[in-house]
Design an enzyme around this catalytic site. Structure first.
Site, short mmCIF file in Angstrom:
data_model
loop_
_atom_site.label_atom_id
_atom_site.label_comp_id
_atom_site.label_asym_id
_atom_site.label_seq_id
_atom_site.Cartn_x
_atom_site.Cartn_y
_atom_site.Cartn_z
N HIS A 146 5.14 -1.47 -4.14
CA HIS A 146 4.16 -1.53 -5.22
C HIS A 146 2.92 -0.75 -4.81
O HIS A 146 2.82 -0.29 -3.67
CB HIS A 146 3.78 -2.99 -5.52
CG HIS A 146 3.13 -3.69 -4.36
ND1 HIS A 146 3.84 -4.39 -3.41
CD2 HIS A 146 1.83 -3.77 -3.95
CE1 HIS A 146 3.02 -4.88 -2.49
NE2 HIS A 146 1.79 -4.51 -2.80
N HIS A 171 4.98 -8.35 -8.15
CA HIS A 171 4.20 -7.29 -8.79
C HIS A 171 4.81 -5.93 -8.47
O HIS A 171 5.39 -5.71 -7.41
CB HIS A 171 2.72 -7.33 -8.42
CG HIS A 171 2.39 -7.18 -6.96
ND1 HIS A 171 3.28 -7.40 -5.94
CD2 HIS A 171 1.24 -6.83 -6.36
CE1 HIS A 171 2.68 -7.20 -4.79
NE2 HIS A 171 1.45 -6.84 -5.00
N HIS A 199 -4.12 0.71 -2.12
CA HIS A 199 -3.06 0.82 -1.11
C HIS A 199 -1.70 1.07 -1.75
O HIS A 199 -1.49 0.79 -2.93
CB HIS A 199 -2.98 -0.43 -0.23
CG HIS A 199 -2.47 -1.68 -0.93
ND1 HIS A 199 -3.30 -2.59 -1.53
CD2 HIS A 199 -1.22 -2.16 -1.11
CE1 HIS A 199 -2.59 -3.58 -2.04
NE2 HIS A 199 -1.31 -3.34 -1.81
N HIS A 247 -0.52 -13.51 1.60
CA HIS A 247 -1.29 -13.55 0.36
C HIS A 247 -1.04 -14.86 -0.36
O HIS A 247 0.08 -15.38 -0.36
CB HIS A 247 -0.80 -12.45 -0.59
CG HIS A 247 -1.15 -11.06 -0.18
ND1 HIS A 247 -2.43 -10.65 0.06
CD2 HIS A 247 -0.37 -9.97 0.00
CE1 HIS A 247 -2.42 -9.37 0.37
NE2 HIS A 247 -1.19 -8.93 0.36
N TYR A 286 -2.31 -5.01 6.53
CA TYR A 286 -2.97 -3.82 5.99
C TYR A 286 -3.50 -2.98 7.13
O TYR A 286 -4.08 -3.52 8.08
CB TYR A 286 -4.13 -4.20 5.07
CG TYR A 286 -3.67 -4.74 3.74
CD1 TYR A 286 -3.25 -3.90 2.73
CD2 TYR A 286 -3.65 -6.11 3.51
CE1 TYR A 286 -2.82 -4.40 1.51
CE2 TYR A 286 -3.23 -6.61 2.29
CZ TYR A 286 -2.81 -5.75 1.30
OH TYR A 286 -2.39 -6.26 0.10
N GLU A 301 0.16 -0.82 3.34
CA GLU A 301 0.54 -2.22 3.56
C GLU A 301 2.01 -2.28 3.93
O GLU A 301 2.81 -1.48 3.41
CB GLU A 301 0.33 -3.04 2.27
CG GLU A 301 0.75 -4.51 2.42
CD GLU A 301 0.65 -5.32 1.12
OE1 GLU A 301 0.79 -4.74 0.02
OE2 GLU A 301 0.45 -6.55 1.21
FE LIG Z 1 -0.01 -5.05 -1.85
#
Ligand SMILES: [Fe+2]
Length: 310
Positions: free
Chosen positions: A155, A202, A217, A249, A258, A268
């Site tokens: 993503h 996502h 990112h 997260h 990251y 990431e």
């Molecule tokens: Fe991400």
């Protein structure tokens, strides 16, 4: 749900200061495969388990960030449908002929309300993932031994104004869903929007920023938390600047690290997260829980993570 429209982010074109330094970072350290050699002074990479010719393009420039990102759609005729849908939002599209981007079919190109150039294409030549399509086995001959053992581009997160307009376009034109969002606890306004067009938590996310066209990112999927720890070992070994060491997260529940490329673009590595369906309710975090929403192991909102973009 069958995934039948806009499938995934299939290409991110990243600007870097120095191609040799970038090759060391993306090729040797992360372990992407240089998968196409053009005569355009760009570097083309794919992740080991991707089938399409390339997914990351690097171009030398004195300003980091991204030139564009491109999503793959299932059918070429989708492009006309998207052109019409985008037109209803007042967005003008340009057609790019097949072959202008190497090994790629024709593309629809346009600028999102956040100021990002986005392309959509249906065809890109496939070079495979190192395994046959008949009796493929489970790993390529040499195994997954390259760098951080990335699977694929997962993503991206981009920043700009008008993220609510991006959301509306992704909902109405591309049939994406808001999987999660971060809102201000003071006025309820959306500060970050996470959108899925698949079973992933996502496929793209938007963060509110005053300046258009910013890049937060690109994320590479790993198979497991063991691989995430292996990536952390490589990050230490190669002195790669770290933004956030291994954490999880709240948003997406993915495990994450990251770090920065030599030009300051954030990367990431990511693994896990829940399965998203179109009927999964939108999860909302407000800014009283900003620490947990971003990094749940230490519940620490990180200024650099929120405000350093290229
Ligand atoms: Fe991400």
């Amino acid at each position: 749900m069958a995934i039948s429209g806009l499938l995934r982010c299939g290409e991110v074109a990243i600007r870097v200061f120095d191609l040799d330094e970038a090759r060391h970072h993306y090729g040797k350290c992360i372990g992407l495969i240089e998968s196409y050699e053009g005569d355009d002074d760009k570097i083309y990479y794919k992740c080991p388990d991707e089938h399409d010719q390339y997914s990351i393009v690097l171009r030398k420039d004195d300003k980091p960030g991204i030139d564009y990102f491109a999503f793959k759609t299932l059918k070429d005729e989708d492009l006309e449908v998207y052109e019409k849908g985008l037109g209803e939002f007042g967005i003008e599209c340009n057609w790019i002929e097949a072959g202008v981007y190497p090994k790629s079919g024709r593309r629809l190109a346009f600028t999102l309300p956040t100021g990002h150039e986005m392309h959509i294409y249906a065809h890109k030549e496939q070079v495979g993932n190192g395994m046959a399509t008949l009796n493929p086995g489970t790993i390529p001959d040499e195994g997954y031994i390259r760098g951080m053992r990335t699977v694929r581009v997962d993503h991206l997160l981009v920043g700009g104004p008008n993220i609510d307009q991006n959301r509306e376009i992704f909902e109405k034109v591309f049939d994406y869903k808001v999987s999660e969002q971060l809102i201000s606890h003071e006025d309820g306004s959306r500060l970050a929007i996470f959108m899925s067009g698949s079973n992933k938590p996502h496929d793209i996310a938007f963060i509110l920023q005053p300046e258009e066209g910013r890049f937060h990112h690109v994320s590479f999927l790993l198979d497991s938390v063991n691989d995430l720890y292996h990536a952390a070992d490589l990050i230490g070994k190669y002195n790669i600047p770290v933004d956030v060491p291994p954490n999880r997260h709240g948003v997406t529940r993915g495990a994450t690290i990251y770090f920065f490329d030599p030009s300051g673009n954030r990367n990431e590595v990511f693994t896990g997260g829940y399965v998203h369906y179109p009927d999964t309710p939108t999860l909302t975090w407000d800014t009283t829980e900003l620490g947990r929403a971003t990094f749940s192991h230490d519940n620490l909102p990180r200024e650099s993570f929120l405000n350093v973009l290229t």
